[in-house]
Design a protein around this motif. Structure first.
Motif, PDB file in Angstrom:
ATOM      1  N   LEU A 215      63.547 148.011  59.644  1.00  7.18           N
ATOM      2  CA  LEU A 215      62.610 148.667  60.570  1.00  7.18           C
ATOM      3  C   LEU A 215      61.904 147.644  61.454  1.00  7.18           C
ATOM      4  O   LEU A 215      61.757 147.849  62.655  1.00  7.18           O
ATOM      5  CB  LEU A 215      61.581 149.490  59.797  1.00  7.18           C
ATOM      6  CG  LEU A 215      62.093 150.741  59.085  1.00  7.18           C
ATOM      7  CD1 LEU A 215      61.014 151.327  58.178  1.00  7.18           C
ATOM      8  CD2 LEU A 215      62.575 151.786  60.070  1.00  7.18           C
ATOM      9  N   GLN A 216      61.469 146.540  60.869  1.00 12.57           N
ATOM     10  CA  GLN A 216      60.772 145.511  61.657  1.00 12.57           C
ATOM     11  C   GLN A 216      61.686 144.872  62.692  1.00 12.57           C
ATOM     12  O   GLN A 216      61.264 144.619  63.810  1.00 12.57           O
ATOM     13  CB  GLN A 216      60.217 144.428  60.731  1.00 12.57           C
ATOM     14  CG  GLN A 216      58.950 144.847  60.027  1.00 12.57           C
ATOM     15  CD  GLN A 216      58.454 143.756  59.081  1.00 12.57           C
ATOM     16  OE1 GLN A 216      59.234 143.083  58.433  1.00 12.57           O
ATOM     17  NE2 GLN A 216      57.141 143.620  59.002  1.00 12.57           N
ATOM     18  N   SER A 217      62.920 144.606  62.309  1.00  9.46           N
ATOM     19  CA  SER A 217      63.825 143.921  63.232  1.00  9.46           C
ATOM     20  C   SER A 217      64.295 144.828  64.356  1.00  9.46           C
ATOM     21  O   SER A 217      64.740 144.356  65.392  1.00  9.46           O
ATOM     22  CB  SER A 217      65.029 143.357  62.479  1.00  9.46           C
ATOM     23  OG  SER A 217      65.804 144.403  61.945  1.00  9.46           O
ATOM     24  N   ALA A 218      64.187 146.140  64.162  1.00 10.35           N
ATOM     25  CA  ALA A 218      64.689 147.076  65.171  1.00 10.35           C
ATOM     26  C   ALA A 218      63.594 147.680  66.028  1.00 10.35           C
ATOM     27  O   ALA A 218      63.868 148.495  66.892  1.00 10.35           O
ATOM     28  CB  ALA A 218      65.457 148.203  64.484  1.00 10.35           C
ATOM     29  N   GLY A 219      62.371 147.277  65.786  1.00 14.56           N
ATOM     30  CA  GLY A 219      61.265 147.915  66.471  1.00 14.56           C
ATOM     31  C   GLY A 219      61.224 147.672  67.960  1.00 14.56           C
ATOM     32  O   GLY A 219      61.770 146.690  68.453  1.00 14.56           O
ATOM     33  N   PRO A 220      60.583 148.576  68.687  1.00 13.15           N
ATOM     34  CA  PRO A 220      60.410 148.383  70.128  1.00 13.15           C
ATOM     35  C   PRO A 220      59.366 147.301  70.380  1.00 13.15           C
ATOM     36  O   PRO A 220      58.832 146.731  69.440  1.00 13.15           O
ATOM     37  CB  PRO A 220      59.903 149.754  70.589  1.00 13.15           C
ATOM     38  CG  PRO A 220      59.217 150.308  69.380  1.00 13.15           C
ATOM     39  CD  PRO A 220      59.956 149.778  68.190  1.00 13.15           C
ATOM     40  N   SER A 221      59.082 147.057  71.618  1.00 10.92           N
ATOM     41  CA  SER A 221      58.080 146.058  71.964  1.00 10.92           C
ATOM     42  C   SER A 221      56.752 146.395  71.293  1.00 10.92           C
ATOM     43  O   SER A 221      56.212 147.483  71.484  1.00 10.92           O
ATOM     44  CB  SER A 221      57.883 146.044  73.484  1.00 10.92           C
ATOM     45  OG  SER A 221      56.692 145.388  73.804  1.00 10.92           O
ATOM     46  N   PRO A 222      56.226 145.481  70.483  1.00  9.30           N
ATOM     47  CA  PRO A 222      54.946 145.752  69.823  1.00  9.30           C
ATOM     48  C   PRO A 222      53.828 146.039  70.829  1.00  9.30           C
ATOM     49  O   PRO A 222      52.942 146.829  70.550  1.00  9.30           O
ATOM     50  CB  PRO A 222      54.659 144.473  69.051  1.00  9.30           C
ATOM     51  CG  PRO A 222      55.960 143.781  68.924  1.00  9.30           C
ATOM     52  CD  PRO A 222      56.775 144.204  70.111  1.00  9.30           C
ATOM     53  N   LEU A 223      53.897 145.428  71.994  1.00  6.24           N
ATOM     54  CA  LEU A 223      52.862 145.650  73.003  1.00  6.24           C
ATOM     55  C   LEU A 223      52.886 147.094  73.489  1.00  6.24           C
ATOM     56  O   LEU A 223      51.844 147.730  73.630  1.00  6.24           O
ATOM     57  CB  LEU A 223      53.043 144.682  74.179  1.00  6.24           C
ATOM     58  CG  LEU A 223      52.008 144.788  75.295  1.00  6.24           C
ATOM     59  CD1 LEU A 223      50.605 144.543  74.744  1.00  6.24           C
ATOM     60  CD2 LEU A 223      52.330 143.812  76.401  1.00  6.24           C
TER      61      LEU A 223
END
Length: 199
Positions: free
Chosen positions: A147-155
């Motif tokens: 999940l962390q590696s596939a996430g969208p831009s955190p911003l």
């Protein structure tokens, strides 16, 4: 000679395979189009993940993971991707359901349960009606890493979360439709199931 025969048969088999594949895709697309929202409060993706049955023998459970992955990939390929972030009757999106299922099996190929949804475009930070993201409810370290590696831009997600937490009236700002839809994925008020389709 045998080489000519083998090449000819091989070509015919490939042509038949292509016809079968096309027919299967056509049937699959029709099936998804007709039944994607046919069960009240669920999509076909929810249904596939919810009706997963556990067989006692461990090897068969892992075989089921592979089968379930193939089923989800097929549904997405046939058009279920339009419902990839839609919530079910209890306000959970398909990725939430897949993560809960992965939580039930601490060992094994649990990332296979979530990876087709992520590859298919599921928004990993989309919240449920209780305001929880799939990462928040996840207990598997393997799945958390996926999940962390596939996430969208955190911003982008941070901004959407901030807009929601500040209760800004973003639907009336005149923002582009895709931006409003992105923010809604972070707003638990919009984690409601779609109305059932009329068939």
């Amino acid at each position: 000679s045998w080489l000519y025969y083998d090449t000819k048969v091989s070509k015919e088999v490939r042509q038949e395979g292509a016809l079968c594949s096309t027919a299967c895709d056509t049937c699959g697309r029709e099936f998804v189009k007709r039944f994607l929202h046919s069960v009240e409060g669920m999509t076909l993706l929810h249904l596939a993940l919810t009706n997963f049955t556990v067989i006692e023998e461990e090897e068969k459970i892992y075989d089921k993971f592979d089968s379930l992955k193939l089923l989800v990939e097929a549904l997405l390929g046939w058009g279920a991707d339009e419902a990839i972030d839609l919530p079910n009757a209890v306000g959970e999106r398909p990725l939430h359901v897949a993560v809960r299922l992965a939580n039930s099996f601490p060992e094994g190929n649990v990332q296979e349960l979530v990876s087709p949804l992520i590859v298919g475009g599921a928004h990993v930070d989309a919240v449920s009606s209780s305001g929880q993201s799939p990462f928040y409810i996840c207990t598997s370290d393997i799945v958390k890493t996926v999940l962390q590696s596939a996430g969208p831009s955190p911003l982008v997600c941070h901004c959407a979360n901030r807009i929601v937490s500040e209760k800004l009236p973003y639907t009336s700002f005149g923002l582009p439709h895709h931006i409003v839809e992105l923010i809604k994925l972070h707003d638990r008020r919009y984690a409601k199931p779609p109305p059932p389709a009329q068939t």
